[in-house]
Design a protein around this motif. Structure first.
Motif, PDB file in Angstrom:
ATOM      1  N   THR A  31     -32.332 -48.655  -8.504  1.00 52.78           N
ATOM      2  CA  THR A  31     -32.298 -47.566  -7.473  1.00 52.78           C
ATOM      3  C   THR A  31     -33.575 -47.637  -6.641  1.00 52.78           C
ATOM      4  O   THR A  31     -34.460 -48.220  -7.013  1.00 52.78           O
ATOM      5  N   PRO A  32     -33.492 -46.999  -5.638  1.00 52.24           N
ATOM      6  CA  PRO A  32     -34.793 -46.939  -4.895  1.00 52.24           C
ATOM      7  C   PRO A  32     -35.882 -45.740  -5.226  1.00 52.24           C
ATOM      8  O   PRO A  32     -36.745 -45.388  -4.732  1.00 52.24           O
ATOM      9  N   VAL A  54     -26.117 -51.711   5.293  1.00 49.43           N
ATOM     10  CA  VAL A  54     -25.563 -51.568   3.845  1.00 49.43           C
ATOM     11  C   VAL A  54     -26.641 -51.543   2.911  1.00 49.43           C
ATOM     12  O   VAL A  54     -27.070 -52.594   2.492  1.00 49.43           O
ATOM     13  N   VAL A  55     -26.789 -50.339   2.258  1.00 43.30           N
ATOM     14  CA  VAL A  55     -28.022 -50.278   1.052  1.00 43.30           C
ATOM     15  C   VAL A  55     -27.893 -51.075   0.148  1.00 43.30           C
ATOM     16  O   VAL A  55     -28.910 -51.966  -0.265  1.00 43.30           O
ATOM     17  N   LEU A  70     -25.288 -42.578  -3.247  1.00 46.94           N
ATOM     18  CA  LEU A  70     -25.708 -41.719  -2.227  1.00 46.94           C
ATOM     19  C   LEU A  70     -25.580 -42.353  -1.021  1.00 46.94           C
ATOM     20  O   LEU A  70     -25.524 -41.864  -0.083  1.00 46.94           O
ATOM     21  N   HIS A  71     -25.477 -43.771  -1.208  1.00 48.49           N
ATOM     22  CA  HIS A  71     -25.726 -44.589   0.206  1.00 48.49           C
ATOM     23  C   HIS A  71     -24.553 -45.366   0.404  1.00 48.49           C
ATOM     24  O   HIS A  71     -23.999 -45.269   1.475  1.00 48.49           O
ATOM     25  N   ASN A  72     -24.150 -46.044  -0.522  1.00 47.73           N
ATOM     26  CA  ASN A  72     -22.937 -46.976   0.004  1.00 47.73           C
ATOM     27  C   ASN A  72     -21.457 -46.483   0.412  1.00 47.73           C
ATOM     28  O   ASN A  72     -20.784 -46.679   1.286  1.00 47.73           O
ATOM     29  N   PRO A  73     -21.237 -45.318  -0.204  1.00 51.06           N
ATOM     30  CA  PRO A  73     -20.110 -44.416   0.335  1.00 51.06           C
ATOM     31  C   PRO A  73     -20.156 -44.159   1.687  1.00 51.06           C
ATOM     32  O   PRO A  73     -19.252 -43.859   2.596  1.00 51.06           O
ATOM     33  N   ILE A 128     -18.365 -54.339  -1.560  1.00 53.93           N
ATOM     34  CA  ILE A 128     -19.196 -52.817  -1.233  1.00 53.93           C
ATOM     35  C   ILE A 128     -18.594 -51.756  -2.112  1.00 53.93           C
ATOM     36  O   ILE A 128     -19.479 -51.163  -2.594  1.00 53.93           O
ATOM     37  N   LYS A 129     -17.300 -51.729  -2.101  1.00 50.16           N
ATOM     38  CA  LYS A 129     -17.112 -50.568  -2.773  1.00 50.16           C
ATOM     39  C   LYS A 129     -17.144 -50.600  -4.155  1.00 50.16           C
ATOM     40  O   LYS A 129     -17.627 -49.611  -4.901  1.00 50.16           O
ATOM     41  N   GLN A 130     -17.134 -51.786  -4.830  1.00 50.17           N
ATOM     42  CA  GLN A 130     -17.549 -51.930  -6.220  1.00 50.17           C
ATOM     43  C   GLN A 130     -18.997 -51.699  -6.598  1.00 50.17           C
ATOM     44  O   GLN A 130     -19.236 -51.371  -7.648  1.00 50.17           O
ATOM     45  N   THR A 131     -19.542 -52.093  -5.471  1.00 50.06           N
ATOM     46  CA  THR A 131     -21.266 -51.843  -5.638  1.00 50.06           C
ATOM     47  C   THR A 131     -21.509 -50.343  -5.542  1.00 50.06           C
ATOM     48  O   THR A 131     -22.745 -49.895  -5.552  1.00 50.06           O
ATOM     49  N   ALA A 132     -20.458 -49.513  -5.169  1.00 50.54           N
ATOM     50  CA  ALA A 132     -20.949 -47.924  -4.752  1.00 50.54           C
ATOM     51  C   ALA A 132     -21.521 -47.170  -5.992  1.00 50.54           C
ATOM     52  O   ALA A 132     -22.327 -46.426  -5.815  1.00 50.54           O
TER      53      ALA A 132
END
Length: 399
Positions: A229-230, A90-91, A120-123, A111-115
């Motif tokens: 972000t990355p 999980v990113v 681009l990654h968590n979903p 995890i959904k709250q952090t999306a």
């Protein structure tokens, strides 16, 4: 548990990387990639017992179909009975997670709250979790977060000089990424250099299409180059890395860019690709530079200069540098980039050994500086999948 085999899943927006790994021996029993999911001509490429195979999927088939095919494959190879867990990369874990976690409804919600911090990654990671939970309903599902290793950073390292309310209310801060890779190679370096029971100051450089550097003090991340972000930090394959934030207003007000166009520009059209106007592939750029292509050479020079400057700056949070570790596709294979970076860091005491540097390619590892060199530079292949497998097996055993 007698078995320690873990199915490792790394789910992207249109891809699914997978492997079955023995977390005790590090042996890989199956590995593969489902690609072009949801698009035309999706397929699964996999390797087992040294043999490569391809499974064709129907146009438009997405993650759920790919995982169901993966289940069929695992069962046909009789590997399903040996599995103890499914480990998910999980990113973004935000500030919710400082370590890997057994996936529960509460963890899923976090995890959904952090999306919104990694849209681009968590979903995509969530798609993989949901599909795997349905397909492997009897196995514990474990989330391993790219950001968790960096949660040991102090506020001086992770806060932006913005109104504090943006951090308090919206979580806007530096998080860092590639955490499993930085953790793995720094631990390997500490072991290899005999620093287990001693203070250690390690800089790890994960260099691939995405690039980041991490300052690891006594086994803990104290600073890293990526941020919220990355995109922040080094020049990368297609990402710009650090830029003047005022560029956003200029692009909007003077060149009529939209927010989406700016995002595409900085994430997909910049970096080595944008500078060279050739490719985001470092091998192509190195070959072209050797043939006299000026923009390819410029791209390499900027890449190495920014990387060397970032590494040198980490002497501040570390209080010096004992060792520099190169890893990732570029870090493990490009003797050209390693030589350029170490030459620019020679003032810190690095002395490159050319023969060792040339030998440390294509899966080979080892020290690439002279024996008298302090600090030391070395090449260490990363193994993020093994870290995920080990964490998943450990958490599954604690149930």
């Amino acid at each position: 548990m007698s078995s320690s085999h873990v199915l490792v899943l790394n789910c992207g927006s249109s891809s699914l990387k997978f492997a079955i790994i023995d977390s005790s021996s590090a042996k890989e029993h199956l590995s593969g990639l489902a690609e072009r999911l949801g698009e035309a001509s999706p397929q699964i490429k996999y390797k087992v017992n040294g043999q490569k195979h391809i499974i064709s999927l129907s146009n438009g088939d997405a993650h759920e179909v790919a995982i169901n095919k993966l289940v069929e494959l695992v069962k046909s190879l009789k590997l399903d009975q040996q599995l103890v867990a499914v480990g998910h990369r999980v990113v973004h874990g935000g500030e919710h997670f400082t370590k890997s976690a057994l996936i529960t409804d509460t963890v899923l919600e976090a995890i959904k709250q952090t999306a919104n911090l990694a849209p681009l990654h968590n979903p995509a990671n969530l798609l993989g979790i949901e599909a795997a939970s349905a397909a492997f309903s009897k196995l514990p599902q474990i989330a391993v977060f790219d950001t968790a290793f960096h949660q040991t950073m102090e506020p001086t390292a992770f806060l932006y000089a913005l109104p504090y309310a943006l951090y308090e209310k919206h979580g806007i801060r530096r998080y860092g990424f590639h955490g499993t890779s930085h953790y793995f190679v720094s631990a390997q370096a500490i072991e290899q250099l005999g620093l287990n029971d001693k203070p250690s100051k390690i800089v790890t450089a994960h260099l691939g299409n995405g690039c980041s550097v991490c300052a690891v003090k006594d086994g803990k991340s104290v600073d890293t180059s990526m941020g919220l972000t990355p995109l922040e930090g080094l020049v990368m394959g297609t990402r710009s890395g650090d830029i003047d934030p005022g560029l956003f207003a200029y692009l909007v007000n003077q060149l009529n860019y939209t927010a989406k166009q700016i995002d595409t520009l900085l994430n997909k059209e910049s970096g080595l690709l944008g500078l060279s106007e050739l490719s985001n592939d470092c091998r192509t750029i190195e070959e072209s530079a050797a043939e006299g292509h000026e923009k390819a050479q410029l791209a390499l020079d900027i890449f190495c200069f920014r990387l060397a400057k970032q590494i040198a700056s980490f002497a501040v949070p570390l209080g010096g540098i004992d060792a520099l570790v190169f890893t990732g596709g570029i870090g493990e294979n490009s003797d050209v980039i390693r030589a350029s970076v170490l030459e620019q860091l020679s003032f810190l005491g690095f002395k490159l050994n050319n023969e060792r540097n040339l030998a440390a390619r294509f899966g080979n590892e080892g020290v690439i500086t002279d024996g008298v060199s302090v600090p030391t530079a070395l090449v260490t292949p990363t193994n993020e999948e093994l870290v995920i497998a080990q964490d998943a097996a450990m958490l599954a055993g604690e149930q």
